[in-house]
Design a protein around this motif. Structure first.
Motif, PDB file in Angstrom:
ATOM      1  N   CYS A   1       0.829  -1.207   0.000  1.00 52.53           N
ATOM      2  CA  CYS A   1       0.000   0.000   0.000  1.00 52.53           C
ATOM      3  C   CYS A   1       0.864   1.257   0.000  1.00 52.53           C
TER       4      CYS A   1
ATOM      5  N   VAL B   1      -4.963  -3.761  -1.854  1.00 55.12           N
ATOM      6  CA  VAL B   1      -4.710  -2.320  -1.793  1.00 55.12           C
ATOM      7  C   VAL B   1      -5.706  -1.556  -2.663  1.00 55.12           C
TER       8      VAL B   1
ATOM      9  N   ALA C   1      -7.067   2.563  -3.003  1.00 57.29           N
ATOM     10  CA  ALA C   1      -5.879   3.226  -3.550  1.00 57.29           C
ATOM     11  C   ALA C   1      -5.959   3.341  -5.065  1.00 57.29           C
TER      12      ALA C   1
ATOM     13  N   GLY D   1      -4.479   6.765  -1.191  1.00 55.12           N
ATOM     14  CA  GLY D   1      -4.694   5.425  -0.667  1.00 55.12           C
ATOM     15  C   GLY D   1      -4.767   5.426   0.851  1.00 55.12           C
TER      16      GLY D   1
ATOM     17  N   VAL E   1      -3.935   2.709   4.376  1.00 52.49           N
ATOM     18  CA  VAL E   1      -3.496   1.440   4.958  1.00 52.49           C
ATOM     19  C   VAL E   1      -4.682   0.701   5.568  1.00 52.49           C
TER      20      VAL E   1
ATOM     21  N   ALA F   1      -6.413  -0.982   2.838  1.00 48.16           N
ATOM     22  CA  ALA F   1      -5.710  -2.192   2.408  1.00 48.16           C
ATOM     23  C   ALA F   1      -6.007  -3.350   3.351  1.00 48.16           C
TER      24      ALA F   1
END
Length: 377
Positions: free
Chosen positions: A83, A310, A315, A322, A324, A327
């Motif tokens: 990511c 991701v 993202a 994006g 985290v 993800a």
């Protein structure tokens, strides 16, 4: 006459209602773009409810939940590193091969090198992170796309894993590592389980079912789940709360503008490739000491699964945008659906079709949302 009066009134109402609707839509789009993980969260809720109704109830039993949580956690570990790279506008296609390479390195050092597990683990991480540095260095010095550089290392690392395994062993599978997690504290940090006492207490008091041998159906939480949680929190904090996180966004948004602003773009890229290798090695170490073996075929296609997680998480493959958390939620969707197919009795081959369709849909939606907010740019 009444008609003449009504029509202007309706026209006036439409004139005021249309801007309201547009404003409402733009606010919704702004919310989606501000929180790229919102779409993935909705996806988690939808697939959970779907399998809650159509899957075998065992899927949502304590043992069933742990199964898909563990699958999701394994993917989350590598998805966090992927990511940050995608946000920076880079790709690492060597993740799966790095899993095999670093795991095989540790196994060879222990079984044939006679090293203690903790030292083999440290060397394995050092070699993997050093390889990540090499990938990043080639990327920034040569100017070649990260897609090409990491693709080359996909083959190099996979080939090195196979050759090394067959050089010391007749097969590409090296076993005999089952007990190290029980005697080596560093190995336990990757292959062990936590909260075992809590689950035993729950089974003794009837809160949790027991197996025929008297053990609880859930013996503990695998350490890979803990690692996934730690990496998600740490990665999210770095990306959204630190100056380095701003550098990552700037590098992916416009590298030339970032350089003009004094951001060390090449250093950011190199560090992120090193971090991606670090995450892949966590995955590898958890499997080596969780399964008690290393295999040169481990990690196959994990790089693509990580990128899919991701993208599902919101993202943009073009970089600069994006999350985290997104993800992690994308990896959770992956785990729920992969295990859900098993609990519904559907042929597992359909899962590959699902991944392809979801990837296309996620990329299309993310691109559409970005264009709506940037006026087609």
């Amino acid at each position: 006459m009444s008609t003449d009066l009504i029509e202007p009134a309706e026209a006036a109402h439409s004139a005021t209602a249309e801007p309201d609707r547009v404003v409402g839509q733009s606010r919704l789009m702004q919310s989606l773009l501000r929180y790229p993980s919102s779409g993935a969260l909705a996806g988690v809720i939808i697939v959970s409810l779907l399998f809650l109704f159509i899957a075998n109830p065992a899927m949502f039993s304590p043992r069933g939940v742990l199964n898909w949580v563990e699958v999701s956690a394994e993917l989350t570990v590598v998805a966090v590193g992927a990511c940050l790279l995608v946000v920076a506008g880079e790709f690492d296609l060597s993740i799966g091969s790095m899993i095999a390479f670093s795991g095989m390195s540790m196994a060879l050092l222990i079984v044939f090198g006679g090293l203690p597990a903790w030292l083999a683990i440290l060397i394995g991480f050092a070699v993997a992170v050093g390889t990540g540095f090499l990938i990043g260095l080639i990327r920034v010095r040569s100017g070649l796309p990260s897609f090409i550089v990491s693709l080359a290392f996909l083959f190099i690392l996979r080939g090195a894993s196979i050759v090394a395994a067959r050089l010391f062993n007749e097969t590409t599978l090296i076993g005999g590592l089952q007990d190290y997690k029980d005697h080596d504290p560093v190995a336990f940090l990757f292959g062990g389980e936590v909260f075992g006492g809590l689950f035993r207490w729950m089974s003794e008091h009837g809160v949790l079912a027991k197996l025929p041998n008297g053990r609880p159906v859930v013996s503990g939480i695998p350490m890979v789940v803990v690692w996934a949680a730690v990496l998600t929190v740490a990665g999210s904090y770095v990306l959204h709360r630190t100056r380095f996180g701003n550098w990552i966004f700037a590098t992916g948004g416009d590298a030339n503008a970032a350089r003009s602003a004094g951001i060390p773009v090449n250093r950011v890229r190199t560090l992120l490739f090193m971090f991606s290798a670090f995450c892949a090695t966590i995955f590898a170490t958890a499997q080596v000491f969780g399964f008690g073996s290393a295999d040169a075929s481990r990690g196959l296609l994990k790089e693509f699964e990580a990128i899919i997680a991701v993208v599902i998480g919101g993202a943009l493959l073009s970089g600069g945008y994006g999350s985290v958390i997104g993800a992690m939620l994308g990896a959770l969707i992956f785990g729920i659906v992969s295990q859900g197919f098993f609990f519904t009795g559907v042929d597992g081959d359909w899962f590959q079709i699902f991944l392809g369709v979801v990837l296309l849909a996620a990329v299309a939606f993310n691109t559409y949302a970005r264009k709506k907010m940037t006026g087609g740019i």
